[in-house]
Every structure is written in C-alpha cells, then in structure tokens.
Design an enzyme around this catalytic site. Structure first.
Site, short mmCIF file in Angstrom:
data_model
loop_
_atom_site.label_atom_id
_atom_site.label_comp_id
_atom_site.label_asym_id
_atom_site.label_seq_id
_atom_site.Cartn_x
_atom_site.Cartn_y
_atom_site.Cartn_z
N GLY A 36 0.84 -1.21 0.00
CA GLY A 36 0.00 0.00 0.00
C GLY A 36 0.88 1.25 0.00
N HIS A 37 1.87 1.30 0.90
CA HIS A 37 2.80 2.44 0.91
C HIS A 37 3.55 2.52 -0.41
CE1 HIS A 37 2.86 1.35 5.37
NE2 HIS A 37 2.49 2.61 5.39
N MET A 184 -4.38 -3.96 2.96
CA MET A 184 -3.03 -4.01 3.55
C MET A 184 -2.89 -2.95 4.63
SD MET A 184 -0.36 -4.97 0.63
CE MET A 184 -0.66 -6.37 -0.44
N SER A 185 -2.23 -3.33 5.70
CA SER A 185 -2.02 -2.43 6.83
C SER A 185 -0.85 -2.95 7.64
CB SER A 185 -3.28 -2.43 7.72
OG SER A 185 -2.98 -1.90 8.98
N SER A 186 -0.06 -2.04 8.20
CA SER A 186 1.07 -2.47 9.04
C SER A 186 0.54 -3.26 10.23
CB SER A 186 1.85 -1.26 9.54
OG SER A 186 2.23 -0.46 8.45
#
Ligand code: PAF
Length: 280
Positions: A36-37, A184-186
């Site tokens: 995502g980033h 998506m995510s940390s």
C-alpha cells in the site's frame, strides 16, 4: 537514497533542488512498509523528479491505551524497500526532533472529524494534522500521496491544505488488498493465524453491500445492516462503527445519491482493522 534525521539537514538538502524548480513528491508514513505504501511511493516517483518519504511513529496520534510501544518497526527492511523503489530521501527523525521539550502547538480540523475514527479516537486527528502540517512545512512538497484505506485521514488533510492555503496537491490512491481481500495495513502483522483467516470477512461484507447497492438498494441503513449482519456472524469482531458518509462532508447520508463511503472499523482481539468502499 539519503537517510536524514534532522530537520535542518533535510531542509539544506532540499533547498537547491527546489531552487532548480524540481517538483518534490512526499509520502508520510509510520514505517513497516507494505505494498500500500509502495503504491503511493511509485506514484510519487512517476510524478516527480524528487521523492521524499518520512518514517515517524507519531506518538501524538496514539491514545494512551493504544499500541504505540508495540507498533511494528523494521528500519532495515524499510530502507531496503525504499532504496529499491528509487526514493531520493528518507526522513527519519527522532521524537525529540519533532516534539522538543515545551512543545505547545496543535492543529485541528473540526466537522470532518465528527464521525468514524474521529468519534472513537479522541485526539487522533489532532495528532495527525499536527504531524502532517509539520512534515509539510519541513519538506515543502509540491505533491503528496495518501491511501483511500484511511479515507477520513486523506479528506481531513485535504481540508487542512485548503483551509490553510497550502500549495500542495494531494492525491488519494486506491486501497491495495491481499489476495483474499484484506486491506493491507502495518497492523495486520499483529494478527495470529486464526484471526488472519477471519479478517477478510470485512471486505466480503463490504462487497456484499456493494452488490446490493448495484441491485438497487440505496438506503444507507439497509446497506449498513447487510454489513452488520455478516460481521455479526463472527463473534471475534467487536464492531466500532459501520457508517455511510458523504464523500465531501463525511456526514451520514440516508440515501446514497452522491459519492459516499461505506466505512467500518472493528477490533479483532486487540487489533484495530479499518476498511471502506466508495459508492458512485
Ligand atoms: O497514515 C499514517 O501512516 C499516519 O497517520 C501519517 C499520515 C504518516 C501521520 O503520522
């Protein structure tokens, strides 16, 4: 890529590039980077000759009982990903560089923060607006990139840019999902194997509501009910909110007649998961 830890050094490095008229793209992050980033970073690199990424786990946007201490961090891995992507500068300041002793200034955006994460996380957007404005002042970017996954954050920062007359173009880019639909995510790294299998139900519920919308159901409460009843099948989810809000005002709508977001947040055994889909 140059990794820079102080405000003064970053300003000194960027000044001659600005004087040459080079446009600067900026992607603020809290690190533990994922695709995502990287999609934001790739867009910045495509649009600008210079790309700056910041990694700063901002204490001001964590509530007292939240996961500041355990927020995932892996600078070596992040640095390798940024190098590979072709980023020019990584800004990696210490907390004391950003919030020195006796720090007293805060930035707030009001109505757009009434609902969703703004309603359930006291001071969250105050912390975000403050850090993002500080980073904007340090980097002075021409363009900045935010993900739709944190749609309220992106809209709040857009409003701050407009209200404070900043000359920055903010682009919102689509949510990047795992193959099973999980955004998506940390924070996904907190999920154990069992919870990781449960988590994609969020996107399934959003898709079901979207399907019903396409079949003609435009009443917000009915669409919310669809998501609610699917999520209620999984007792591990503690629902924080499921809301449909107008894309511009982020206030609730009764009927989806203009661009809107169906947004949700749940707690899954201590991990906060958020997601949304855009209508129209
Ligand atoms: O979305 C994030 O990672 C953070 O909220 C941000 C924009 C980097 C500010 O700390």
């Amino acid at each position: 890529m140059l990794t820079i830890e102080t405000i003064e050094k970053l300003k000194t490095a960027l000044k001659p590039l600005k004087m040459q008229g080079k446009s600067i793209g900026f992607v603020p992050t809290m690190g533990f980077l994922h695709q995502g980033h990287l999609s934001l970073i790739e867009q910045s690199i495509a649009d600008n000759p210079i790309t700056v990424v910041s990694i700063f786990v901002n204490p001001a946007q964590f509530q007292p009982n939240m996961d500041l201490d355990r927020y995932p961090r892996d600078l070596a891995r992040d640095t390798a990903l940024l190098e590979k992507a072709g980023v020019d500068f990584l800004f990696f300041p210490d907390v004391t560089e950003i919030y020195p002793e006796n720090y007293q200034t805060w930035v707030e955006v009001y109505q757009l923060t009434d609902l969703l994460d703004g309603a359930s996380r006291a001071g969250y957007f105050k912390g975000i607006c403050t850090i993002v404005l500080k980073l904007f002042n340090i980097v002075q970017p021409d363009k900045t990139y935010f993900g739709q996954k944190d749609i309220q954050q992106a809209r709040v920062i857009q409003k701050m840019i407009a209200d404070l007359h900043l000359d920055i173009d903010l682009k919102i880019l689509p949510i990047i999902r795992e193959n099973d639909g999980l955004a998506m995510s940390s924070r996904n790294s907190y999920l154990n194997e069992k919870d990781r299998k449960i988590a994609p139900l969020l996107y399934k519920a959003l898709c079901e509501a979207e399907k019903r919308f396409e079949q003609g159901e435009h009443r917000a409460n009915k669409l919310i009910q669809i998501v609610h009843s699917i999520l209620s099948q999984e007792s591990a989810f503690i629902i924080d909110y499921i809301d449909i809000v107008d894309a511009n005002t982020l206030q609730r709508v009764e009927q989806v007649t203009n661009t809107a977001y169906l947004a949700l947040a749940v707690d899954l055994h201590g991990t906060r998961l958020i997601d949304n889909t855009q209508y129209l």
